[in-house]
Design a protein around this motif. Structure first.
Motif, PDB file in Angstrom:
ATOM      1  N   ARG A  80       5.413   7.338   2.047  1.00 24.90           N
ATOM      2  CA  ARG A  80       6.869   7.387   1.936  1.00 24.90           C
ATOM      3  C   ARG A  80       7.213   7.974   0.572  1.00 24.90           C
ATOM      4  NH1 ARG A  80       9.929   4.721   5.071  1.00 24.90           N
ATOM      5  NH2 ARG A  80      11.246   3.655   3.567  1.00 24.90           N
ATOM      6  N   SER A  81       8.434   8.419   0.413  1.00 22.11           N
ATOM      7  CA  SER A  81       8.854   8.937  -0.887  1.00 22.11           C
ATOM      8  C   SER A  81       8.707   7.820  -1.918  1.00 22.11           C
ATOM      9  CB  SER A  81      10.298   9.422  -0.838  1.00 22.11           C
ATOM     10  OG  SER A  81      11.173   8.309  -0.805  1.00 22.11           O
ATOM     11  N   PRO A  82       8.485   8.173  -3.177  1.00 17.75           N
ATOM     12  CA  PRO A  82       8.384   7.117  -4.200  1.00 17.75           C
ATOM     13  C   PRO A  82       9.603   6.194  -4.204  1.00 17.75           C
ATOM     14  CG  PRO A  82       7.627   9.201  -5.096  1.00 17.75           C
ATOM     15  CD  PRO A  82       8.203   9.503  -3.740  1.00 17.75           C
ATOM     16  N   ALA A 107       0.833  -1.203   0.000  1.00 20.39           N
ATOM     17  CA  ALA A 107       0.000   0.000   0.000  1.00 20.39           C
ATOM     18  C   ALA A 107       0.869   1.254   0.000  1.00 20.39           C
ATOM     19  CB  ALA A 107      -0.915  -0.002   1.225  1.00 20.39           C
ATOM     20  N   ARG A 108       0.387   2.289  -0.661  1.00 19.85           N
ATOM     21  CA  ARG A 108       1.091   3.574  -0.627  1.00 19.85           C
ATOM     22  C   ARG A 108       1.032   4.179   0.773  1.00 19.85           C
ATOM     23  NH1 ARG A 108       2.926   4.962  -5.534  1.00 19.85           N
ATOM     24  NH2 ARG A 108       1.854   4.071  -7.334  1.00 19.85           N
ATOM     25  N   GLU A 130      11.824   0.900  -2.927  1.00 20.64           N
ATOM     26  CA  GLU A 130      12.844   0.095  -2.244  1.00 20.64           C
ATOM     27  C   GLU A 130      12.187  -0.928  -1.325  1.00 20.64           C
ATOM     28  OE1 GLU A 130      15.264   3.114  -0.424  1.00 20.64           O
ATOM     29  OE2 GLU A 130      16.504   3.358  -2.219  1.00 20.64           O
ATOM     30  N   ASP A 131      11.139  -0.515  -0.599  1.00 18.00           N
ATOM     31  CA  ASP A 131      10.408  -1.456   0.257  1.00 18.00           C
ATOM     32  C   ASP A 131       9.757  -2.556  -0.586  1.00 18.00           C
ATOM     33  OD1 ASP A 131      11.154  -0.031   2.493  1.00 18.00           O
ATOM     34  OD2 ASP A 131       9.157   0.815   2.870  1.00 18.00           O
ATOM     35  N   ALA A 132       9.169  -2.175  -1.727  1.00 14.16           N
ATOM     36  CA  ALA A 132       8.549  -3.166  -2.615  1.00 14.16           C
ATOM     37  C   ALA A 132       9.597  -4.170  -3.099  1.00 14.16           C
ATOM     38  CB  ALA A 132       7.860  -2.478  -3.789  1.00 14.16           C
ATOM     39  N   GLN A 133      10.770  -3.683  -3.460  1.00 19.21           N
ATOM     40  CA  GLN A 133      11.834  -4.577  -3.922  1.00 19.21           C
ATOM     41  C   GLN A 133      12.303  -5.503  -2.799  1.00 19.21           C
ATOM     42  OE1 GLN A 133      12.731  -5.317  -6.893  1.00 19.21           O
ATOM     43  NE2 GLN A 133      14.355  -6.721  -6.277  1.00 19.21           N
ATOM     44  N   ALA A 134      12.438  -4.981  -1.602  1.00 20.34           N
ATOM     45  CA  ALA A 134      12.831  -5.823  -0.465  1.00 20.34           C
ATOM     46  C   ALA A 134      11.776  -6.914  -0.236  1.00 20.34           C
ATOM     47  CB  ALA A 134      13.013  -4.973   0.786  1.00 20.34           C
TER      48      ALA A 134
END
Length: 158
Positions: A134-136, A45-46, A141-145
């Motif tokens: 969070r910043s884009p 989620a954004r 980065e969170d999505a990639q992790a």
């Protein structure tokens, strides 16, 4: 008072369902795609008031858990569990809550909602907390992790 018959019919129509329209996209207004399986799409989620908050969305337009076959139910919950394990590995929350509602968006999905040390365990869960965007770059980065953790959960699940 519950939705009128016409309102509910419109909400449950797969032709106008927002989740059917954009759950598969890399990005939409509300979230970023983390992973897809034969059964679900997993999205971060954004709104990251609860960092790591994801949604697991059934690919097929079904409005209630009771409408799934036993095989679909097993596959759905397996993906939810894998999302929770991925969130646990990346964000280390104290607890993860799993919420299936659907009265405002009647397309089967589960909110995978981490509770962190800074959260009040006596407070009712509110998926609308925040918003904390969070910043884009940070969100990607969170999505990639989470993607990396998702993949690791697959290789360790045997």
């Amino acid at each position: 008072m519950w939705w009128s018959e016409n309102e509910w019919a419109a909400l449950t129509d797969p032709l106008t369902c927002g989740m059917c329209a954009d759950a598969h996209l890399d990005e939409n207004e509300h979230s970023i795609l983390v992973a897809s399986t034969a059964t679900t799409h997993v999205r971060i989620a954004r709104n990251q008031t609860h960092r790591g908050y994801c949604i697991v969305i059934l690919r097929e337009h079904v409005t209630d858990l009771g409408d799934l076959s036993p095989e679909q139910l097993i596959a759905f919950w397996a993906d939810v569990q894998r999302a929770g394990r991925s969130i646990q590995a990346v964000f280390e929350p104290r607890k993860i809550d799993y919420l299936v509602m659907g009265h405002r968006m009647p397309h089967l999905h589960c909110h995978v909602f981490p509770q962190h040390s800074s959260d009040d365990p006596k407070r009712n869960v509110n998926i609308s907390d925040g918003p904390d965007h969070r910043s884009p770059l940070a969100l990607h980065e969170d999505a990639q992790a989470l993607r990396l953790s998702w993949d690791a959960q697959s290789s360790s699940a045997g």
